[in-house]
Scaffold this active site. Structure first.
Site, PDB file in Angstrom:
ATOM      1  N   SER A   1      -7.140   4.439   4.486  1.00  0.00           N
ATOM      2  CA  SER A   1      -5.775   4.861   4.801  1.00  0.00           C
ATOM      3  C   SER A   1      -5.175   5.682   3.665  1.00  0.00           C
ATOM      4  O   SER A   1      -4.521   6.709   3.894  1.00  0.00           O
ATOM      5  CB  SER A   1      -4.903   3.633   5.080  1.00  0.00           C
ATOM      6  OG  SER A   1      -3.607   4.010   5.464  1.00  0.00           O
TER       7      SER A   1
ATOM      8  N   ARG B   1      -4.260  -6.197   2.552  1.00  0.00           N
ATOM      9  CA  ARG B   1      -5.074  -5.636   3.632  1.00  0.00           C
ATOM     10  C   ARG B   1      -6.516  -5.562   3.188  1.00  0.00           C
ATOM     11  O   ARG B   1      -6.801  -5.474   1.995  1.00  0.00           O
ATOM     12  CB  ARG B   1      -4.547  -4.224   3.975  1.00  0.00           C
ATOM     13  CG  ARG B   1      -5.166  -3.589   5.205  1.00  0.00           C
ATOM     14  CD  ARG B   1      -4.581  -2.198   5.417  1.00  0.00           C
ATOM     15  NE  ARG B   1      -4.960  -1.644   6.717  1.00  0.00           N
ATOM     16  CZ  ARG B   1      -4.601  -0.433   7.139  1.00  0.00           C
ATOM     17  NH1 ARG B   1      -3.866   0.353   6.358  1.00  0.00           N
ATOM     18  NH2 ARG B   1      -4.981  -0.002   8.331  1.00  0.00           N
TER      19      ARG B   1
ATOM     20  N   TRP C   1       5.344  -0.795   7.645  1.00  0.00           N
ATOM     21  CA  TRP C   1       5.581  -1.739   8.736  1.00  0.00           C
ATOM     22  C   TRP C   1       6.351  -2.968   8.250  1.00  0.00           C
ATOM     23  O   TRP C   1       7.301  -3.418   8.892  1.00  0.00           O
ATOM     24  CB  TRP C   1       4.242  -2.152   9.343  1.00  0.00           C
ATOM     25  CG  TRP C   1       4.337  -2.904  10.640  1.00  0.00           C
ATOM     26  CD1 TRP C   1       5.380  -2.896  11.530  1.00  0.00           C
ATOM     27  CD2 TRP C   1       3.341  -3.760  11.200  1.00  0.00           C
ATOM     28  NE1 TRP C   1       5.090  -3.694  12.604  1.00  0.00           N
ATOM     29  CE2 TRP C   1       3.848  -4.232  12.440  1.00  0.00           C
ATOM     30  CE3 TRP C   1       2.081  -4.155  10.787  1.00  0.00           C
ATOM     31  CZ2 TRP C   1       3.119  -5.100  13.256  1.00  0.00           C
ATOM     32  CZ3 TRP C   1       1.361  -5.004  11.604  1.00  0.00           C
ATOM     33  CH2 TRP C   1       1.871  -5.478  12.826  1.00  0.00           C
TER      34      TRP C   1
ATOM     35  N   TYR D   1      -2.310  -8.304   6.395  1.00  0.00           N
ATOM     36  CA  TYR D   1      -2.002  -7.290   7.399  1.00  0.00           C
ATOM     37  C   TYR D   1      -2.695  -7.609   8.727  1.00  0.00           C
ATOM     38  O   TYR D   1      -2.106  -7.461   9.805  1.00  0.00           O
ATOM     39  CB  TYR D   1      -2.456  -5.928   6.868  1.00  0.00           C
ATOM     40  CG  TYR D   1      -2.192  -4.768   7.787  1.00  0.00           C
ATOM     41  CD1 TYR D   1      -0.919  -4.223   7.900  1.00  0.00           C
ATOM     42  CD2 TYR D   1      -3.229  -4.188   8.525  1.00  0.00           C
ATOM     43  CE1 TYR D   1      -0.674  -3.140   8.728  1.00  0.00           C
ATOM     44  CE2 TYR D   1      -2.999  -3.105   9.352  1.00  0.00           C
ATOM     45  CZ  TYR D   1      -1.721  -2.584   9.454  1.00  0.00           C
ATOM     46  OH  TYR D   1      -1.485  -1.509  10.279  1.00  0.00           O
TER      47      TYR D   1
ATOM     48  N   HIS E   1       5.097  -1.353  -5.769  1.00  0.00           N
ATOM     49  CA  HIS E   1       3.639  -1.498  -5.815  1.00  0.00           C
ATOM     50  C   HIS E   1       3.212  -2.106  -7.150  1.00  0.00           C
ATOM     51  O   HIS E   1       2.015  -2.124  -7.468  1.00  0.00           O
ATOM     52  CB  HIS E   1       2.962  -0.136  -5.657  1.00  0.00           C
ATOM     53  CG  HIS E   1       3.096   0.476  -4.292  1.00  0.00           C
ATOM     54  ND1 HIS E   1       2.888  -0.230  -3.127  1.00  0.00           N
ATOM     55  CD2 HIS E   1       3.433   1.742  -3.903  1.00  0.00           C
ATOM     56  CE1 HIS E   1       3.077   0.562  -2.083  1.00  0.00           C
ATOM     57  NE2 HIS E   1       3.408   1.759  -2.531  1.00  0.00           N
TER      58      HIS E   1
ATOM     59  N   GLY F   1       0.183  -1.838   4.718  1.00  0.00           N
ATOM     60  CA  GLY F   1       1.172  -2.308   5.675  1.00  0.00           C
ATOM     61  C   GLY F   1       2.587  -2.235   5.143  1.00  0.00           C
ATOM     62  O   GLY F   1       3.501  -2.841   5.705  1.00  0.00           O
ATOM     63  N   THR F   2       2.782  -1.476   4.073  1.00  0.00           N
ATOM     64  CA  THR F   2       4.079  -1.393   3.408  1.00  0.00           C
ATOM     65  C   THR F   2       5.185  -0.927   4.347  1.00  0.00           C
ATOM     66  O   THR F   2       6.254  -1.551   4.433  1.00  0.00           O
ATOM     67  CB  THR F   2       3.997  -0.415   2.214  1.00  0.00           C
ATOM     68  OG1 THR F   2       2.849  -0.710   1.431  1.00  0.00           O
ATOM     69  CG2 THR F   2       5.247  -0.485   1.363  1.00  0.00           C
TER      70      THR F   2
END
Length: 341
Positions: free
Chosen positions: A177, A169, A90, A234, A147, A87-88
């Site tokens: 993903s 997440r 977003w 997330y 990260h 979800g980075t």
């Protein structure tokens, strides 16, 4: 590129600083190459080296090491932290839009012509390519992305008073993903079968992994310092975006006024940053991002849904990964991603 001048009291897009010649980039960091070449190596989808307990992509590792040695956070910095594909993108969009809503009308917002990664700098990448001076040149308040596991970043942020938002997440969806992301992206990455990526993930030999140690480091810090470290899921953001954007705004010190809420400002930000909106923008259809591993901007916007792992894993595979994650997180209080739920 459109011009977005610095505005008092609000973050500016990193792209503005990146393109300024008065803060020139230095040559790529080579100070660490000899040491890095001695570290355990995994070819995988992203060639990685094991450093201080984590498997770090070779291209980003010099930046992480430089950050450990040279970077000190400012008190008003805001860090957005995640395991990749959690979800980075977003989160970057939502936070940047929320913190700049008074400086940039949403109808002419930078996010309409810039990718979220152009607005919020990924610091390992920037340090690795010699842009530490550009990160330093960003006026406060800065929004920075990383990260890095907590154990690697802690000395850089210790005592600064900066705020940190970590987004987590379901590991099964993060794996799926990431695999899709590497399959259609940089030629520097290796296209491997999903089953091979799954095995590496389960063994912890995965870029920025083991994921359980990544999660635990930031989860425990959020329990110790909830006023400074906000831990989001997330899935919760997907289910209640409006409530969570309001929560983000409170945490970063720019809560929505009653007038803004009644006028639908929160919903407008959610719409601006939605998957549908971001995918439809020209900047996210035709341009590319990434000086080390170059990705099409479109690759950052695939599905963004919960439970896509079901299209890639058998029930047995999902149960196996669930058991590993549950065992590794046992006793921490961090739960909620079982495939049986």
């Amino acid at each position: 590129m459109a011009t977005y001048p610095p505005r008092s009291g609000a973050p500016i897009p990193f792209k503005v600083i990146e393109e300024q010649e008065d803060h020139p980039s230095q040559p790529r960091l080579e100070d660490y190459d000899d040491f890095i070449s001695t570290l355990p190596f995994e070819k995988g989808s992203v060639p990685s080296r094991k450093y201080q307990g984590f498997w770090y992509p070779e291209g980003f590792l010099p930046g992480a090491m430089a950050i450990q040695q040279r970077f000190k956070a400012r008190p008003d910095d805001l860090f957005l932290v995640s395991f990749p594909k959690s979800g980075t993108t977003w989160l970057k969009a939502l936070v940047f839009a929320t913190m700049t809503r008074k400086q940039y009308p949403l109808a002419r917002h930078p996010l309409l012509s810039l990718n979220p990664h152009d607005c919020v700098a990924y610091i390992e990448e920037r340090f690795a390519i010699g842009q530490a001076s550009k990160v330093e040149a960003l006026p406060s308040p800065r929004i920075l992305s990383t990260h890095m596991p907590y154990s690697l970043l802690q000395d850089s942020v210790a005592g600064s008073g900066c705020r940190i938002i970590y987004i987590a997440r379901d590991p099964k969806d993060a794996l799926v993903s990431f695999w899709h992301f590497t399959q259609k992206s940089s030629p520097k990455l290796n296209k491997i079968p999903f089953t091979e990526a799954f095995e590496a993930f389960c063994e912890g030999k995965f870029p920025f992994g083991p994921i359980w140690d990544h999660l635990l480091g930031w989860w425990r810090e959020s329990l110790k310092r909830p006023e400074k470290v906000l831990f989001l899921k997330y899935e919760g953001l997907l289910e209640e975006p409006v409530a969570n954007v309001k929560r983000l705004a409170e945490f970063v010190g720019c809560p929505f006024s009653e007038e803004e809420e009644e006028g639908g400002m929160v919903e407008e930000i959610v719409r601006l940053c939605s998957m549908e909106s971001m995918k439809s923008l020209e900047v996210n259809k035709v341009r590319k991002h990434g000086p080390i591993y170059q990705f099409a901007n479109s690759s950052f916007f695939r599905k963004g849904v919960k439970g896509d792992w079901r299209n890639h894993m058998s029930p047995e595979m999902a149960r196996r990964l669930d058991v590993i994650i549950e065992e590794k997180l046992q006793g921490s209080g961090l739960t909620g991603w079982s495939s049986q739920a």
